[in-house]
Scaffold this motif. Sequence first.
Motif, short mmCIF file in Angstrom:
data_model
loop_
_atom_site.label_atom_id
_atom_site.label_comp_id
_atom_site.label_asym_id
_atom_site.label_seq_id
_atom_site.Cartn_x
_atom_site.Cartn_y
_atom_site.Cartn_z
N LYS A 36 0.83 -1.21 0.00
CA LYS A 36 0.00 0.00 0.00
C LYS A 36 0.86 1.26 0.00
N GLN A 39 1.77 1.91 -3.52
CA GLN A 39 0.64 2.48 -4.24
C GLN A 39 0.46 3.95 -3.89
N TRP A 40 0.59 4.26 -2.60
CA TRP A 40 0.44 5.65 -2.14
C TRP A 40 1.52 6.54 -2.74
N LYS A 117 -5.28 12.53 -5.80
CA LYS A 117 -5.56 11.10 -5.80
C LYS A 117 -5.86 10.53 -4.41
N TYR A 118 -5.63 11.30 -3.36
CA TYR A 118 -5.96 10.82 -2.02
C TYR A 118 -6.36 12.00 -1.14
N ARG A 165 -14.20 8.13 -1.58
CA ARG A 165 -13.97 6.71 -1.86
C ARG A 165 -14.67 6.28 -3.16
N ASN A 168 -12.54 6.62 -6.05
CA ASN A 168 -11.29 5.86 -5.97
C ASN A 168 -10.12 6.61 -5.36
N MET A 170 -7.63 7.36 -2.29
CA MET A 170 -7.16 6.69 -1.10
C MET A 170 -7.60 7.55 0.09
N ASP A 230 -7.32 3.87 4.39
CA ASP A 230 -6.00 3.50 3.89
C ASP A 230 -4.86 4.07 4.72
#
Length: 476
Positions: A36, A39-40, A117-118, A165, A168, A170, A230
Amino acid sequence: MKNKLTLILLLAAFCVVKAQQHQEYITPADPAVQQKLGQWQDLKFGLFMHWGPYSEWGVVESWSICPEDEGWTQRKGPYSADYNTYVKAYENLQTTFNPTHFDPDKWVKAAKDAGMKYVVFTTKHHDGFCMFDTKQTDYKVTSPKTPFSTNAKSNVANEVFSAFRKENFMIGAYFSKPDWHSPYYWWPYFPPKDRNVNYDPAKYPERWQQFKDYTYNQLQELMTGYGKIDILWMDGGWVRPLKKEDSVLAHEMGSKFNQDIDMPKIAKMARANQPGLIMVDRAVPGAYENYTTPEQQIPAAPIDHPWETCMTMGNSWSYVPGDNYKSSQQIVQLLVKIVSRGGNLLMNIGPGPDGDWDPEAYKRLADIGKWIKINGEGIYASKAIAPYSDGNIFFTQTANGNNEYAFLLGGDKGLALPGVVSIKTGNVKKAKQLTLLGVKQKLKWKQVADVINVTIPAGLQSNSGLQYAAAFKIVY
Protein backbone atom coordinates in the motif's frame (compact mmCIF):
# COMPACT_ATOMS: atom_id res chain seq x y z
CA MET A 1 0.54 37.86 10.60
CA LYS A 2 2.61 36.51 7.74
CA ASN A 3 5.85 36.75 9.75
CA LYS A 4 4.24 34.91 12.66
CA LEU A 5 3.03 32.17 10.36
CA THR A 6 6.50 31.80 8.88
CA LEU A 7 7.89 31.38 12.39
CA ILE A 8 5.25 28.73 13.12
CA LEU A 9 6.10 26.77 10.02
CA LEU A 10 9.84 26.92 10.59
CA LEU A 11 9.48 25.78 14.20
CA ALA A 12 7.15 22.94 13.25
CA ALA A 13 9.52 21.78 10.53
CA PHE A 14 12.45 22.03 12.95
CA CYS A 15 10.66 19.83 15.49
CA VAL A 16 9.86 17.21 12.86
CA VAL A 17 13.45 17.13 11.64
CA LYS A 18 14.74 16.90 15.23
CA ALA A 19 12.38 14.03 15.96
CA GLN A 20 13.54 12.17 12.89
CA GLN A 21 17.19 12.52 13.83
CA HIS A 22 16.80 10.24 16.85
CA GLN A 23 16.14 7.04 14.94
CA GLU A 24 16.46 5.62 11.45
CA TYR A 25 13.40 4.86 9.38
CA ILE A 26 12.00 1.36 9.98
CA THR A 27 10.57 -0.37 6.92
CA PRO A 28 7.19 -1.95 7.75
CA ALA A 29 7.46 -5.71 8.13
CA ASP A 30 3.92 -6.37 6.85
CA PRO A 31 3.96 -7.03 3.05
CA ALA A 32 0.42 -5.59 2.76
CA VAL A 33 1.62 -2.30 4.28
CA GLN A 34 4.64 -2.25 1.98
CA GLN A 35 2.37 -2.78 -1.01
CA LYS A 36 0.00 0.00 0.00
CA LEU A 37 2.92 2.35 0.66
CA GLY A 38 4.11 1.73 -2.88
CA GLN A 39 0.64 2.48 -4.24
CA TRP A 40 0.44 5.65 -2.14
CA GLN A 41 3.85 6.85 -3.36
CA ASP A 42 2.61 6.60 -6.95
CA LEU A 43 -0.35 8.93 -6.25
CA LYS A 44 1.88 11.99 -5.67
CA PHE A 45 -0.85 14.59 -5.04
CA GLY A 46 -3.36 14.63 -2.17
CA LEU A 47 -5.89 16.88 -0.45
CA PHE A 48 -5.67 17.81 3.24
CA MET A 49 -8.52 19.51 5.13
CA HIS A 50 -8.50 21.11 8.60
CA TRP A 51 -12.04 21.89 9.67
CA GLY A 52 -14.03 22.46 12.84
CA PRO A 53 -16.09 25.08 14.70
CA TYR A 54 -12.98 27.30 14.93
CA SER A 55 -13.72 28.23 11.30
CA GLU A 56 -16.59 30.39 12.63
CA TRP A 57 -14.05 32.77 14.14
CA GLY A 58 -11.54 32.38 11.31
CA VAL A 59 -8.78 31.61 13.81
CA VAL A 60 -5.97 29.07 13.96
CA GLU A 61 -7.20 25.54 14.57
CA SER A 62 -7.10 24.59 18.28
CA TRP A 63 -3.92 26.45 19.22
CA SER A 64 -5.54 29.62 20.60
CA ILE A 65 -6.73 27.61 23.64
CA CYS A 66 -3.22 26.32 24.31
CA PRO A 67 -1.62 28.28 27.20
CA GLU A 68 1.74 28.77 25.51
CA ASP A 69 3.14 32.17 24.65
CA GLU A 70 3.89 31.56 21.00
CA GLY A 71 3.01 33.49 17.86
CA TRP A 72 0.47 30.93 16.73
CA THR A 73 -1.30 30.61 20.12
CA GLN A 74 -2.27 34.26 20.57
CA ARG A 75 -5.90 34.87 21.47
CA LYS A 76 -7.86 37.55 19.64
CA GLY A 77 -11.34 38.98 19.79
CA PRO A 78 -13.71 40.11 22.56
CA TYR A 79 -12.98 37.13 24.85
CA SER A 80 -9.20 37.23 24.62
CA ALA A 81 -8.44 39.17 27.81
CA ASP A 82 -9.19 36.23 30.09
CA TYR A 83 -8.06 32.68 29.31
CA ASN A 84 -10.95 30.82 30.99
CA THR A 85 -13.55 33.10 29.40
CA TYR A 86 -11.93 32.58 26.01
CA VAL A 87 -11.89 28.79 26.30
CA LYS A 88 -15.54 28.73 27.35
CA ALA A 89 -16.51 30.90 24.36
CA TYR A 90 -14.36 28.80 22.03
CA GLU A 91 -15.98 25.56 23.15
CA ASN A 92 -19.40 27.22 22.90
CA LEU A 93 -18.84 27.53 19.12
CA GLN A 94 -20.24 24.00 19.04
CA THR A 95 -23.71 25.45 19.70
CA THR A 96 -23.62 27.64 16.56
CA PHE A 97 -21.71 25.41 14.12
CA ASN A 98 -24.08 24.85 11.19
CA PRO A 99 -22.24 24.47 7.83
CA THR A 100 -25.33 24.02 5.69
CA HIS A 101 -23.41 24.42 2.40
CA PHE A 102 -21.38 21.28 3.12
CA ASP A 103 -21.30 19.28 -0.10
CA PRO A 104 -18.42 16.78 -0.26
CA ASP A 105 -19.34 15.77 -3.82
CA LYS A 106 -18.43 19.30 -4.91
CA TRP A 107 -15.03 18.93 -3.25
CA VAL A 108 -14.46 15.53 -4.84
CA LYS A 109 -15.11 16.87 -8.33
CA ALA A 110 -12.75 19.82 -7.88
CA ALA A 111 -10.02 17.68 -6.32
CA LYS A 112 -10.33 14.94 -8.94
CA ASP A 113 -10.26 17.44 -11.81
CA ALA A 114 -7.10 18.93 -10.27
CA GLY A 115 -5.41 15.52 -10.34
CA MET A 116 -5.50 14.80 -6.62
CA LYS A 117 -5.56 11.10 -5.80
CA TYR A 118 -5.96 10.82 -2.02
CA VAL A 119 -7.52 12.75 0.85
CA VAL A 120 -6.66 13.22 4.54
CA PHE A 121 -9.44 14.71 6.66
CA THR A 122 -9.29 15.93 10.28
CA THR A 123 -11.58 13.68 12.28
CA LYS A 124 -10.37 15.40 15.46
CA HIS A 125 -7.81 18.14 16.06
CA HIS A 126 -6.07 19.01 19.33
CA ASP A 127 -9.09 20.90 20.70
CA GLY A 128 -10.92 17.57 20.90
CA PHE A 129 -13.95 18.49 18.78
CA CYS A 130 -14.91 15.41 16.76
CA MET A 131 -16.05 15.69 13.17
CA PHE A 132 -17.40 12.14 13.40
CA ASP A 133 -20.10 10.41 15.41
CA THR A 134 -17.99 9.19 18.32
CA LYS A 135 -19.71 7.60 21.31
CA GLN A 136 -16.93 8.68 23.69
CA THR A 137 -17.84 12.37 24.06
CA ASP A 138 -20.62 14.86 23.42
CA TYR A 139 -18.13 17.36 22.04
CA LYS A 140 -18.86 16.42 18.44
CA VAL A 141 -20.59 17.55 15.27
CA THR A 142 -23.43 15.02 15.73
CA SER A 143 -24.29 16.16 19.27
CA PRO A 144 -27.76 17.69 19.85
CA LYS A 145 -25.83 20.73 21.08
CA THR A 146 -24.58 21.27 17.53
CA PRO A 147 -27.18 22.73 15.12
CA PHE A 148 -25.74 20.77 12.20
CA SER A 149 -26.60 17.51 13.98
CA THR A 150 -30.09 17.62 12.43
CA ASN A 151 -28.61 17.63 8.92
CA ALA A 152 -28.60 14.32 7.02
CA LYS A 153 -24.86 14.85 6.42
CA SER A 154 -23.99 15.61 10.05
CA ASN A 155 -21.51 12.73 10.36
CA VAL A 156 -19.04 14.82 8.40
CA ALA A 157 -16.07 12.46 8.35
CA ASN A 158 -18.22 9.61 7.07
CA GLU A 159 -19.69 11.82 4.34
CA VAL A 160 -16.24 12.98 3.25
CA PHE A 161 -14.75 9.50 3.23
CA SER A 162 -17.72 8.00 1.36
CA ALA A 163 -17.77 10.71 -1.30
CA PHE A 164 -14.04 10.50 -2.04
CA ARG A 165 -13.97 6.71 -1.86
CA LYS A 166 -16.59 6.53 -4.65
CA GLU A 167 -14.08 8.26 -6.93
CA ASN A 168 -11.29 5.86 -5.97
CA PHE A 169 -9.37 8.25 -3.73
CA MET A 170 -7.16 6.69 -1.10
CA ILE A 171 -8.73 7.62 2.26
CA GLY A 172 -6.78 9.09 5.17
CA ALA A 173 -8.08 9.84 8.67
CA TYR A 174 -6.22 12.58 10.55
CA PHE A 175 -6.48 12.05 14.32
CA SER A 176 -4.95 14.15 17.10
CA LYS A 177 -3.44 12.07 19.89
CA PRO A 178 -3.58 14.93 22.43
CA ASP A 179 -7.12 16.00 23.32
CA TRP A 180 -7.42 19.33 25.14
CA HIS A 181 -11.13 18.86 25.81
CA SER A 182 -10.83 15.46 27.42
CA PRO A 183 -10.77 15.49 31.25
CA TYR A 184 -8.40 12.54 30.99
CA TYR A 185 -5.76 14.65 29.21
CA TRP A 186 -6.35 18.12 30.62
CA TRP A 187 -7.67 17.17 34.04
CA PRO A 188 -9.94 20.01 35.31
CA TYR A 189 -8.37 19.63 38.77
CA PHE A 190 -5.21 21.31 37.43
CA PRO A 191 -4.94 24.25 35.03
CA PRO A 192 -3.32 23.38 31.70
CA LYS A 193 0.25 24.63 31.53
CA ASP A 194 1.11 23.99 27.88
CA ARG A 195 0.23 21.57 25.07
CA ASN A 196 1.07 18.54 27.19
CA VAL A 197 -0.94 16.46 29.65
CA ASN A 198 -1.39 18.60 32.78
CA TYR A 199 -0.70 15.88 35.34
CA ASP A 200 1.96 13.21 35.76
CA PRO A 201 0.67 9.95 34.23
CA ALA A 202 3.05 7.98 36.44
CA LYS A 203 1.54 9.59 39.53
CA TYR A 204 -2.06 9.16 38.37
CA PRO A 205 -1.95 5.94 36.31
CA GLU A 206 -5.70 5.29 36.55
CA ARG A 207 -6.54 8.64 34.93
CA TRP A 208 -3.93 8.08 32.23
CA GLN A 209 -5.41 4.65 31.57
CA GLN A 210 -8.76 6.34 31.08
CA PHE A 211 -7.17 8.56 28.44
CA LYS A 212 -5.56 5.56 26.73
CA ASP A 213 -8.94 3.80 26.67
CA TYR A 214 -10.64 6.95 25.37
CA THR A 215 -8.10 7.24 22.53
CA TYR A 216 -8.23 3.55 21.69
CA ASN A 217 -12.03 3.54 21.62
CA GLN A 218 -12.21 6.53 19.29
CA LEU A 219 -9.68 5.01 16.92
CA GLN A 220 -11.55 1.72 17.02
CA GLU A 221 -14.71 3.57 16.00
CA LEU A 222 -12.90 5.09 13.02
CA MET A 223 -11.34 1.79 12.02
CA THR A 224 -14.63 -0.15 12.17
CA GLY A 225 -17.48 2.21 11.27
CA TYR A 226 -16.22 4.40 8.42
CA GLY A 227 -15.54 2.04 5.55
CA LYS A 228 -12.15 1.26 4.09
CA ILE A 229 -9.43 3.49 5.55
CA ASP A 230 -6.00 3.50 3.89
CA ILE A 231 -4.04 5.95 6.07
CA LEU A 232 -4.21 6.71 9.80
CA TRP A 233 -2.46 10.10 10.05
CA MET A 234 -1.82 10.80 13.75
CA ASP A 235 -0.63 14.20 14.90
CA GLY A 236 0.74 15.48 18.21
CA GLY A 237 4.19 13.93 18.38
CA TRP A 238 4.69 14.93 22.01
CA VAL A 239 2.23 12.22 23.01
CA ARG A 240 4.74 9.39 22.95
CA PRO A 241 6.85 7.18 25.16
CA LEU A 242 9.50 9.44 26.66
CA LYS A 243 12.89 7.83 26.26
CA LYS A 244 16.27 9.07 27.41
CA GLU A 245 17.34 9.88 23.87
CA ASP A 246 14.26 12.08 23.43
CA SER A 247 15.47 14.71 25.88
CA VAL A 248 16.05 17.34 23.17
CA LEU A 249 12.56 16.94 21.73
CA ALA A 250 11.04 16.86 25.22
CA HIS A 251 12.73 20.14 26.07
CA GLU A 252 11.52 21.80 22.85
CA MET A 253 7.91 20.74 23.40
CA GLY A 254 7.94 21.24 27.16
CA SER A 255 7.16 17.59 27.88
CA LYS A 256 8.63 15.99 30.97
CA PHE A 257 6.16 13.11 31.18
CA ASN A 258 6.02 9.71 29.58
CA GLN A 259 2.85 9.92 27.44
CA ASP A 260 2.74 6.36 26.19
CA ILE A 261 -0.68 5.51 24.69
CA ASP A 262 0.32 1.95 23.70
CA MET A 263 0.80 2.23 19.95
CA PRO A 264 1.42 -1.52 19.53
CA LYS A 265 -2.09 -2.22 20.84
CA ILE A 266 -3.59 0.51 18.64
CA ALA A 267 -1.73 -0.74 15.56
CA LYS A 268 -2.81 -4.34 16.15
CA MET A 269 -6.46 -3.32 16.40
CA ALA A 270 -6.30 -0.89 13.48
CA ARG A 271 -4.67 -3.33 11.06
CA ALA A 272 -6.91 -6.19 12.13
CA ASN A 273 -9.81 -4.06 10.91
CA GLN A 274 -7.97 -2.31 8.07
CA PRO A 275 -5.42 -4.73 6.56
CA GLY A 276 -2.43 -2.99 5.02
CA LEU A 277 -3.21 0.29 6.83
CA ILE A 278 -0.49 2.92 6.47
CA MET A 279 0.21 4.41 9.90
CA VAL A 280 1.74 7.85 10.32
CA ASP A 281 2.60 8.37 13.99
CA ARG A 282 3.90 11.77 13.05
CA ALA A 283 7.32 12.88 14.31
CA VAL A 284 7.70 9.68 16.36
CA PRO A 285 10.30 7.66 14.42
CA GLY A 286 9.87 3.93 14.59
CA ALA A 287 7.59 1.13 13.51
CA TYR A 288 4.46 3.32 13.36
CA GLU A 289 5.77 6.18 11.25
CA ASN A 290 5.46 4.50 7.87
CA TYR A 291 6.19 7.73 6.06
CA THR A 292 7.56 11.05 7.23
CA THR A 293 5.88 14.44 6.86
CA PRO A 294 8.08 17.51 6.42
CA GLU A 295 5.77 20.48 7.01
CA GLN A 296 5.68 23.52 4.71
CA GLN A 297 9.07 22.65 3.25
CA ILE A 298 10.77 20.73 0.45
CA PRO A 299 13.83 18.66 1.37
CA ALA A 300 16.95 19.81 -0.46
CA ALA A 301 17.69 16.24 -1.51
CA PRO A 302 15.71 13.01 -1.89
CA ILE A 303 14.89 11.11 1.31
CA ASP A 304 15.66 7.39 1.37
CA HIS A 305 12.18 6.40 2.57
CA PRO A 306 8.55 7.33 1.79
CA TRP A 307 7.70 10.94 2.58
CA GLU A 308 5.12 13.64 2.01
CA THR A 309 5.28 17.41 2.25
CA CYS A 310 2.13 18.75 3.92
CA MET A 311 1.57 22.35 2.89
CA THR A 312 -1.16 24.97 2.99
CA MET A 313 -2.72 26.41 -0.16
CA GLY A 314 -3.12 29.68 1.74
CA ASN A 315 -1.15 30.92 4.75
CA SER A 316 -3.25 29.11 7.33
CA TRP A 317 -4.18 25.48 7.93
CA SER A 318 -7.69 26.48 8.94
CA TYR A 319 -10.12 28.86 7.25
CA VAL A 320 -9.21 32.55 7.54
CA PRO A 321 -11.30 35.16 5.71
CA GLY A 322 -9.32 36.74 2.89
CA ASP A 323 -6.41 34.32 3.23
CA ASN A 324 -3.55 34.79 0.79
CA TYR A 325 -3.60 31.78 -1.55
CA LYS A 326 -0.52 30.60 -3.41
CA SER A 327 -0.65 31.19 -7.14
CA SER A 328 -1.39 28.32 -9.50
CA GLN A 329 2.17 28.55 -10.77
CA GLN A 330 3.56 28.29 -7.25
CA ILE A 331 1.52 25.18 -6.51
CA VAL A 332 2.39 23.44 -9.79
CA GLN A 333 6.07 24.17 -9.28
CA LEU A 334 5.94 22.96 -5.68
CA LEU A 335 4.45 19.71 -6.94
CA VAL A 336 7.18 19.33 -9.56
CA LYS A 337 9.97 20.02 -7.07
CA ILE A 338 8.57 17.63 -4.46
CA VAL A 339 8.02 14.83 -6.97
CA SER A 340 11.53 15.32 -8.35
CA ARG A 341 12.79 14.50 -4.83
CA GLY A 342 10.63 11.36 -4.68
CA GLY A 343 7.92 12.77 -2.40
CA ASN A 344 4.18 13.44 -2.37
CA LEU A 345 2.42 16.78 -1.94
CA LEU A 346 -0.50 16.92 0.51
CA MET A 347 -2.11 20.32 -0.15
CA ASN A 348 -4.37 21.74 2.57
CA ILE A 349 -7.59 23.70 2.03
CA GLY A 350 -9.56 24.84 5.09
CA PRO A 351 -13.36 24.83 4.64
CA GLY A 352 -15.23 27.86 5.97
CA PRO A 353 -18.03 28.05 8.55
CA ASP A 354 -20.67 27.69 5.82
CA GLY A 355 -19.21 24.32 4.79
CA ASP A 356 -17.54 25.36 1.54
CA TRP A 357 -14.11 26.43 0.30
CA ASP A 358 -13.11 29.94 -0.67
CA PRO A 359 -13.75 30.50 -4.43
CA GLU A 360 -10.00 31.10 -4.84
CA ALA A 361 -9.34 27.48 -3.88
CA TYR A 362 -11.60 26.24 -6.69
CA LYS A 363 -9.85 28.54 -9.17
CA ARG A 364 -6.44 27.17 -8.18
CA LEU A 365 -7.59 23.57 -8.50
CA ALA A 366 -9.09 24.23 -11.94
CA ASP A 367 -5.82 25.76 -13.14
CA ILE A 368 -3.77 22.88 -11.74
CA GLY A 369 -6.10 20.42 -13.43
CA LYS A 370 -5.51 21.95 -16.86
CA TRP A 371 -1.77 21.62 -16.33
CA ILE A 372 -1.90 18.08 -14.95
CA LYS A 373 -3.94 16.81 -17.90
CA ILE A 374 -1.01 17.69 -20.16
CA ASN A 375 1.89 16.84 -17.88
CA GLY A 376 0.60 14.21 -15.45
CA GLU A 377 2.47 11.35 -17.12
CA GLY A 378 5.70 12.85 -15.76
CA ILE A 379 4.23 13.14 -12.26
CA TYR A 380 2.24 10.03 -11.35
CA ALA A 381 4.07 6.77 -10.59
CA SER A 382 7.35 8.57 -11.29
CA LYS A 383 10.66 8.14 -9.49
CA ALA A 384 13.42 10.53 -8.53
CA ILE A 385 16.47 10.44 -10.75
CA ALA A 386 19.86 12.10 -10.34
CA PRO A 387 20.78 14.91 -10.76
CA TYR A 388 17.16 15.66 -9.64
CA SER A 389 17.47 19.27 -10.81
CA ASP A 390 19.74 21.60 -12.71
CA GLY A 391 18.94 25.27 -12.30
CA ASN A 392 15.25 25.68 -13.11
CA ILE A 393 14.92 22.23 -14.69
CA PHE A 394 13.66 19.34 -12.53
CA PHE A 395 13.74 15.65 -13.46
CA THR A 396 11.54 12.60 -12.97
CA GLN A 397 11.52 9.17 -14.61
CA THR A 398 9.12 6.30 -15.14
CA ALA A 399 9.47 3.23 -12.94
CA ASN A 400 11.08 1.20 -15.75
CA GLY A 401 13.58 3.98 -16.46
CA ASN A 402 12.72 4.13 -20.17
CA ASN A 403 11.21 7.62 -20.06
CA GLU A 404 12.63 10.69 -18.40
CA TYR A 405 10.90 14.05 -17.94
CA ALA A 406 12.63 17.41 -17.68
CA PHE A 407 10.36 20.12 -16.27
CA LEU A 408 11.37 23.67 -17.18
CA LEU A 409 9.85 26.02 -14.59
CA GLY A 410 8.42 29.40 -15.47
CA GLY A 411 9.77 32.58 -13.88
CA ASP A 412 8.21 35.61 -12.21
CA LYS A 413 6.63 36.68 -15.50
CA GLY A 414 5.30 33.23 -16.32
CA LEU A 415 6.59 30.52 -18.63
CA ALA A 416 8.75 31.72 -21.51
CA LEU A 417 10.61 29.21 -23.67
CA PRO A 418 14.13 30.34 -24.69
CA GLY A 419 15.59 29.75 -28.13
CA VAL A 420 17.63 26.84 -26.84
CA VAL A 421 16.90 24.70 -23.80
CA SER A 422 19.93 22.82 -22.49
CA ILE A 423 18.91 19.75 -20.53
CA LYS A 424 21.76 18.27 -18.49
CA THR A 425 20.28 14.87 -17.77
CA GLY A 426 23.29 13.22 -16.17
CA ASN A 427 22.51 10.27 -18.46
CA VAL A 428 25.05 9.54 -21.21
CA LYS A 429 22.77 6.88 -22.70
CA LYS A 430 21.67 7.88 -26.22
CA ALA A 431 18.13 9.29 -26.30
CA LYS A 432 15.83 7.93 -29.00
CA GLN A 433 13.13 10.57 -28.97
CA LEU A 434 12.32 13.96 -27.41
CA THR A 435 8.95 15.70 -27.35
CA LEU A 436 7.39 18.63 -25.51
CA LEU A 437 4.19 17.59 -23.78
CA GLY A 438 1.17 19.56 -24.97
CA VAL A 439 2.87 20.60 -28.21
CA LYS A 440 2.39 18.67 -31.48
CA GLN A 441 5.23 20.41 -33.30
CA LYS A 442 8.42 18.36 -33.68
CA LEU A 443 11.52 19.88 -32.16
CA LYS A 444 15.12 19.75 -33.29
CA TRP A 445 17.55 18.51 -30.68
CA LYS A 446 21.09 17.29 -30.35
CA GLN A 447 22.71 15.27 -27.60
CA VAL A 448 26.34 15.65 -26.57
CA ALA A 449 27.29 13.28 -23.74
CA ASP A 450 24.70 13.91 -20.99
CA VAL A 451 23.44 17.24 -22.36
CA ILE A 452 20.52 17.56 -24.77
CA ASN A 453 20.18 20.92 -26.51
CA VAL A 454 16.65 21.56 -27.76
CA THR A 455 15.96 24.28 -30.34
CA ILE A 456 12.68 26.12 -29.77
CA PRO A 457 11.20 27.79 -32.89
CA ALA A 458 10.47 31.50 -32.54
CA GLY A 459 6.72 31.05 -32.86
CA LEU A 460 6.71 28.45 -30.14
CA GLN A 461 8.79 30.61 -27.81
CA SER A 462 6.12 33.28 -27.65
CA ASN A 463 3.00 31.19 -28.23
CA SER A 464 3.40 27.68 -26.82
CA GLY A 465 0.09 27.74 -24.95
CA LEU A 466 1.89 26.17 -21.97
CA GLN A 467 1.81 27.49 -18.42
CA TYR A 468 3.76 27.22 -15.18
CA ALA A 469 6.18 24.42 -16.19
CA ALA A 470 6.96 22.79 -19.55
CA ALA A 471 7.75 19.06 -19.61
CA PHE A 472 10.20 17.60 -22.10
CA LYS A 473 9.72 13.84 -22.48
CA ILE A 474 12.91 11.95 -23.29
CA VAL A 475 12.65 8.35 -24.46
CA TYR A 476 15.70 6.07 -24.16
